[in-house]
Design a protein around this motif. Structure first.
Motif, mmCIF file in Angstrom:
data_model
loop_
_atom_site.group_PDB
_atom_site.id
_atom_site.type_symbol
_atom_site.label_atom_id
_atom_site.label_comp_id
_atom_site.label_asym_id
_atom_site.label_seq_id
_atom_site.Cartn_x
_atom_site.Cartn_y
_atom_site.Cartn_z
ATOM 1 N N SER A 76 -5.742 -7.907 5.474
ATOM 2 C CA SER A 76 -6.060 -8.659 4.580
ATOM 3 C C SER A 76 -6.000 -8.044 3.224
ATOM 4 O O SER A 76 -6.279 -6.657 3.529
ATOM 5 C CB SER A 76 -7.436 -9.455 4.736
ATOM 6 O OG SER A 76 -8.258 -8.471 4.693
ATOM 7 N N LEU A 77 -5.645 -8.476 2.352
ATOM 8 C CA LEU A 77 -5.701 -7.577 0.929
ATOM 9 C C LEU A 77 -6.995 -7.033 0.491
ATOM 10 O O LEU A 77 -7.800 -7.991 0.198
ATOM 11 C CB LEU A 77 -5.065 -8.583 -0.190
ATOM 12 C CG LEU A 77 -4.868 -7.907 -1.568
ATOM 13 C CD1 LEU A 77 -4.044 -6.761 -1.640
ATOM 14 C CD2 LEU A 77 -4.390 -8.825 -2.636
ATOM 15 N N GLU A 96 2.746 -4.132 -10.137
ATOM 16 C CA GLU A 96 2.791 -4.325 -8.696
ATOM 17 C C GLU A 96 2.239 -5.342 -8.111
ATOM 18 O O GLU A 96 2.513 -6.054 -7.379
ATOM 19 C CB GLU A 96 2.757 -2.888 -8.097
ATOM 20 C CG GLU A 96 3.466 -1.771 -8.732
ATOM 21 C CD GLU A 96 5.013 -2.118 -9.220
ATOM 22 O OE1 GLU A 96 5.582 -2.869 -8.624
ATOM 23 O OE2 GLU A 96 5.506 -1.616 -10.161
ATOM 24 N N PRO A 97 0.542 -5.300 -8.427
ATOM 25 C CA PRO A 97 0.027 -6.411 -7.805
ATOM 26 C C PRO A 97 0.281 -7.797 -8.323
ATOM 27 O O PRO A 97 -0.244 -8.734 -7.900
ATOM 28 C CB PRO A 97 -1.597 -5.813 -7.982
ATOM 29 C CG PRO A 97 -1.572 -4.775 -9.066
ATOM 30 C CD PRO A 97 -0.106 -4.213 -8.658
ATOM 31 N N LEU A 124 6.191 3.686 -8.645
ATOM 32 C CA LEU A 124 5.878 3.190 -7.461
ATOM 33 C C LEU A 124 5.603 4.039 -6.405
ATOM 34 O O LEU A 124 4.815 3.995 -5.365
ATOM 35 C CB LEU A 124 7.184 2.450 -6.823
ATOM 36 C CG LEU A 124 7.509 0.874 -7.437
ATOM 37 C CD1 LEU A 124 8.730 0.562 -7.116
ATOM 38 C CD2 LEU A 124 6.344 -0.026 -6.925
ATOM 39 N N MET A 125 6.007 5.396 -6.459
ATOM 40 C CA MET A 125 5.634 6.496 -5.532
ATOM 41 C C MET A 125 4.539 7.219 -5.967
ATOM 42 O O MET A 125 4.317 8.334 -5.445
ATOM 43 C CB MET A 125 6.850 7.468 -5.769
ATOM 44 C CG MET A 125 8.171 6.855 -5.360
ATOM 45 S SD MET A 125 9.726 7.822 -5.821
ATOM 46 C CE MET A 125 9.688 9.524 -4.807
ATOM 47 N N HIS A 126 3.676 6.726 -6.616
ATOM 48 C CA HIS A 126 2.255 7.068 -7.078
ATOM 49 C C HIS A 126 1.341 5.963 -7.029
ATOM 50 O O HIS A 126 1.693 4.748 -7.260
ATOM 51 C CB HIS A 126 2.297 7.763 -8.348
ATOM 52 C CG HIS A 126 3.122 9.164 -8.596
ATOM 53 N ND1 HIS A 126 4.547 8.911 -8.584
ATOM 54 C CD2 HIS A 126 2.507 10.493 -8.540
ATOM 55 C CE1 HIS A 126 4.895 10.106 -8.788
ATOM 56 N NE2 HIS A 126 3.847 11.230 -8.600
ATOM 57 N N SER A 127 0.206 6.094 -6.828
ATOM 58 C CA SER A 127 -0.969 5.357 -6.761
ATOM 59 C C SER A 127 -1.313 4.820 -8.212
ATOM 60 O O SER A 127 -1.244 5.674 -8.968
ATOM 61 C CB SER A 127 -2.353 5.858 -6.063
ATOM 62 O OG SER A 127 -3.218 5.059 -6.328
ATOM 63 N N ASP A 168 -3.778 -2.499 1.500
ATOM 64 C CA ASP A 168 -4.626 -1.741 1.212
ATOM 65 C C ASP A 168 -4.536 -1.101 -0.186
ATOM 66 O O ASP A 168 -3.862 -0.164 -0.384
ATOM 67 C CB ASP A 168 -4.300 -0.383 2.109
ATOM 68 C CG ASP A 168 -5.305 0.765 1.969
ATOM 69 O OD1 ASP A 168 -6.399 0.479 1.389
ATOM 70 O OD2 ASP A 168 -5.131 1.728 2.474
ATOM 71 N N ASN A 169 -5.055 -2.053 -1.155
ATOM 72 C CA ASN A 169 -4.953 -1.564 -2.547
ATOM 73 C C ASN A 169 -3.893 -1.625 -3.187
ATOM 74 O O ASN A 169 -3.596 -0.730 -3.936
ATOM 75 C CB ASN A 169 -5.933 -0.258 -2.742
ATOM 76 C CG ASN A 169 -6.595 -0.205 -4.122
ATOM 77 O OD1 ASN A 169 -6.850 -1.188 -4.965
ATOM 78 N ND2 ASN A 169 -6.464 1.110 -4.618
ATOM 79 N N VAL A 170 -2.717 -2.256 -2.671
ATOM 80 C CA VAL A 170 -1.431 -2.108 -3.059
ATOM 81 C C VAL A 170 -1.034 -0.868 -3.101
ATOM 82 O O VAL A 170 -0.501 -0.345 -4.225
ATOM 83 C CB VAL A 170 -1.334 -2.859 -4.564
ATOM 84 C CG1 VAL A 170 0.141 -3.227 -4.869
ATOM 85 C CG2 VAL A 170 -2.075 -4.104 -4.520
ATOM 86 N N ASP A 171 -0.857 -0.094 -1.885
ATOM 87 C CA ASP A 171 -0.559 1.070 -1.889
ATOM 88 C C ASP A 171 1.019 1.170 -1.765
ATOM 89 O O ASP A 171 1.614 1.447 -0.727
ATOM 90 C CB ASP A 171 -1.251 1.740 -0.552
ATOM 91 C CG ASP A 171 -0.841 3.290 -0.409
ATOM 92 O OD1 ASP A 171 -0.221 3.710 -1.246
ATOM 93 O OD2 ASP A 171 -1.201 3.963 0.728
ATOM 94 N N THR A 172 1.445 1.111 -2.793
ATOM 95 C CA THR A 172 3.117 1.468 -2.884
ATOM 96 C C THR A 172 3.632 2.674 -2.829
ATOM 97 O O THR A 172 4.708 2.822 -2.155
ATOM 98 C CB THR A 172 3.519 1.047 -4.527
ATOM 99 O OG1 THR A 172 2.876 1.883 -5.381
ATOM 100 C CG2 THR A 172 3.171 -0.540 -4.958
#
Length: 801
Positions: A119-120, A166-167, A515-518, A588-592
């Motif tokens: 779940s988000l 992103e989110p 996207l490659m960073h938090s 998981d916290n929009v971990d792109t």
């Protein structure tokens, strides 16, 4: 088989029971049938054109009709018999006389245990932990994000809206705002500088005014302790000095006007920040026209929107401007005061933090409670428009902040119950967001540095207005953007504009870099960061092009469905593992960052599969690869890295023409490929070469790659030449050192030694003190080494080398 006869007189309850059957079947005519056999026949006729084995659960009507028959219908009544057996299998207890027992009865069933579905969870600054995300209104998510201060060009710090983007791809309602803070001072300064330039001052006037403006600037520079601000001011001072010295020299030398005036114009340009601040302090109070303060933000807002569009950032559903919400802000302040949490003082209105925090229902500074009372943070938060020192006594507590400010000379103003004034900084967000989203929103976004005092004060005044403690459920704060480790900031004049960034890299590459960073961590914008994004894009694009080439192989419709062997099973299992990992990462916290890496792994596995199949001279499974490529394309679309309706991969030749380009050009390339394939057929059979592969790339990409290749070759050549030159210089230095006799080695170092023996070896230092044994021993080793080196040189000359 003997059938019991029924009549309407000897079965008084038959009518009611048959009426129940009519609820499901329209066979009221059965009421006229007195024998069971004709009843079964009539039921069979009724059921023959209808579906009665669709897996439904028996209704009450089915159960009643089932009991009426007393036993299975005759086999010649096929449909009635099937219906009877279907009911008996589902509920054998309805008819104890039925033969449907044991394994002929529907066995019990239970659902599988299943596995936990991620779940988000989002990192919530209110708790400083990851929390499960629960929207307040089903699938409708409300989101407010602090907007930019539009008084200058949008920079890469604003590009961190890509992180908030992103989110937002899964959240539906968002709102942005354009702020007043700092626009007032910049607009006034720009106006005064424009007026100054319109007077066309002469060189002497410019020189004198810059010197006057530089004096307070130098004082401020000397007293500044903030390292980033000091560095910015030093750079500015260096630019002023570089333009000032040539003008002063020309003026002192009484150079011609044609020489002096251009130098003065350069000085004016380099000193505009100093000069505009100096002019503002002198004449800022004379600027009273409100329209002056709208021209600057109107222009830069347009530029900001164009930059966001170029980056493919999702636009907000609603955009609010402070200047358009002044009536709502006034009413908001009035309500806070009437609720007992605000007070008027000398035409301004302040928020009573102590009274608010003392209420059992409320808590002040939920985000950063440890910052309460931090006057430096409060001063930085209010900026140049904070309350002056002589007005500090207007507040009940130093922790209180302005809801409404009495306008000072040189500031825009609006009418209010407290006199002419303007909104405080924090009240802007509360009134605008509340007007659209109401008493509680799901998410509030913004930069990490806005937590205190801005967002904490927003929370306090909004919860004082709505009389609740839940104005914001989740706070998402993005990390800073740095350049080579230094914070990017307009006020520090340390920023790269989005337009400059887009001149070096594409919008997709910038998006991939983010996207490659938090989204919640600091991101350092550098050449290394962008090179990683470029390589990721190239890696993905080459995979997409290879898959497209596999799909071009001619085959009929049945040929697309190929047998799966161990390699296909392994890749497919990996495919679903990676999909699950991507989903888990985004939950998981929009971990792109992790999601992008999992996608990279999937491409690597797919590439290995393709290479293995081609190495075995087998055709890769086209449908499996198409599924993987389609999935990756879909994810990149979700991330905003692909626009349009491209089914697989990045668009070729531009967004609008990509499909037409492929459909137009590809047939000709196929014919050419087939021709070359035929010509090379014999050579392939003899040498064991594989079939020809061709991919369609944009012209711009090929030209860029060619230019990069030329540049790499030129750099490689330059490095080789530099290495050869350095080697030659080292050889020359070595040769020069060999030529030097040891007796002359130390005599040239008069700053170190004052006396020498007959061999040239030093005995005393520069101050006349005799060298210690340790010093002499160390120098003796150098002396002997030089003696050996010089002897080698002499030997070389004797031998003719």
């Amino acid at each position: 088989m003997k059938h019991k006869q029924f009549t309407r007189t000897d079965q008084p309850d038959l009518r009611s029971r048959i009426l129940t059957v009519i609820c499901a079947f329209e066979f009221g005519f059965l009421l006229e049938i007195s024998e069971e056999a004709p009843l079964a026949a009539a039921l069979n006729d009724y059921l023959s054109p209808r579906s009665y084995l669709a897996g439904f659960s028996p209704s009450q009507a089915d159960q009643t009709a089932f009991r009426l028959l007393r036993g299975p219908p005759h086999p010649r009544h096929v449909h009635a018999l099937r219906w009877y057996r279907h009911i008996a299998a589902l509920q054998p207890d309805l008819h104890p006389e039925s033969s449907m027992t044991g394994k002929r009865v529907q066995p019990p069933w239970s659902p599988p245990a299943g596995t936990d579905v991620p779940s988000l969870h989002l990192y919530n600054s209110l708790t400083r932990a990851k929390e499960p995300f629960v929207p307040q209104r089903g699938n409708r998510v409300t989101w407010y994000c602090c907007g930019p201060t539009v008084y200058d060009a949008s920079h890469m710090g604003h590009a961190r809206y890509l992180d908030a983007d992103e989110p937002k791809t899964t959240l539906f309602f968002k709102i942005n705002k354009i702020k007043i803070k700092d626009i007032i001072r910049r607009a006034r300064q720009n106006h005064l500088l424009d007026q100054y330039k319109k007077k066309q001052p002469q060189a002497a006037q410019i020189l004198q005014d810059v010197l006057n403006a530089r004096e307070p600037f130098k004082v401020a520079l000397a007293s500044t302790t903030d390292p980033d601000k000091k560095q910015m001011m030093e750079r500015l001072d260096a630019a002023v000095s570089a333009a000032l010295l040539p003008l002063q020299a020309a003026a002192e030398g009484k150079a011609a006007h044609e020489v002096v005036q251009p130098l003065a114009e350069v000085l004016l340009e380099n000193s505009k920040d100093l000069l505009s601040d100096w002019l503002d302090k002198q004449f800022g109070s004379e600027v009273t026209e409100n329209s002056i303060f709208s021209v600057l933000p109107s222009y830069w807002e347009g530029e900001y929107h164009r930059d966001m569009e170029a980056l493919n950032v999702l636009p907000p559903d609603v955009l609010t401007r402070v200047s358009e919400y002044v009536p709502e802000i006034v009413e908001f302040v009035r309500t806070v005061v009437s609720n007992g949490y605000g007070y008027e003082s000398n035409g301004s209105v302040y928020f009573d933090t102590l009274k608010f925090d003392g209420s059992p229902q409320h808590s002040y500074a939920k985000l950063v409670p440890e910052a309460v009372g931090d006057q430096k943070a409060l001063q930085e938060g209010e900026g140049d428009l904070s309350i002056s020192a002589d007005r500090l006594s207007d507040k009940k507590s130093s922790k209180d902040f302005a809801l409404w400010k009495a306008s000072k000379p040189g500031e825009p103003s609006w009418d209010s119950p407290w006199g002419k004034g303007r909104p405080g900084w924090h009240i802007e967000c509360s009134a605008m967001a509340g007007s659209i989203l109401g008493e509680s929103m799901d998410i509030h976004g913004g930069g990490f540095d806005l937590r205190f005092p801005h967002h904490d004060n927003e929370l306090a005044q909004s919860e004082a207005f709505y009389q609740n403690d839940c104005w914001v459920r989740y706070f998402l704060h993005t990390g800073h953007l740095t350049i080579a480790g230094c914070k990017m900031s307009k006020s520090l004049k340390n920023f790269i504009t989005i337009k400059d960034a887009l001149a070096k890299n594409t919008a997709r590459q910038l998006r991939l870099a983010f996207l490659m960073h938090s989204w919640k961590d600091t991101l350092d914008y550098s050449s290394n960061t962008m090179e990683s994004a470029v390589q990721y894009e190239k890696f993905m694009n080459e995979f997409f092009l290879n898959v497209k080439d596999v799909l071009r192989a001619p085959t009929d419709i049945t040929g697309r469905f190929e047998k799966w062997e161990a390699a296909e099973m392994e890749l497919n299992n990996s495919f679903y593992d990676r999909k699950s990992a991507v989903h888990a990462a985004l939950c998981d916290n929009v971990d792109t960052r992790t999601a992008m890496e999992e996608m990279r792994v999937l491409v690597g596995l797919s590439n290995s599969y393709i290479a293995g199949r081609k190495g075995a001279k087998l055709r890769p499974n086209r449908m499996l690869l198409e599924g993987i490529a389609t999935y990756l394309t879909g994810m990149l679309k979700v991330f905003g890295a692909i626009e349009g309706s491209e089914p697989i991969g990045f668009p070729v030749g531009g967004q609008s023409q990509s499909i037409d380009l492929e459909s137009t050009v590809m047939p000709y390339l196929t014919v050419l490929s087939d021709f070359r394939e035929g010509v090379r057929k014999i050579a392939r059979e003899q040498k064991g070469n594989g079939t020809e592969t061709f991919i369609l790339c944009p012209r711009e990409t090929l030209l860029k790659e060619r230019e990069e290749k030329k540049q790499m070759e030129a750099e490689k050549k330059k490095k080789k030449e530099d290495a050869a030159r350095r080697k030659q210089e080292q050889e020359m230095l070595k040769l020069a050192k060999m030529k030097l006799p040891p007796g002359q080695m130390f005599r040239t170092e008069t700053e170190k030694y004052s006396k020498f023996d007959e061999t040239g070896f030093p005995t005393h230092d520069a101050e006349g003190k005799e060298l210690s044994k340790g010093q002499a021993k160390k120098l003796r080793k150098l002396f002997e080494a030089q003696e050996k080196l010089h002897n080698d040189f002499l030997q070389m000359n004797l031998s003719g080398d």
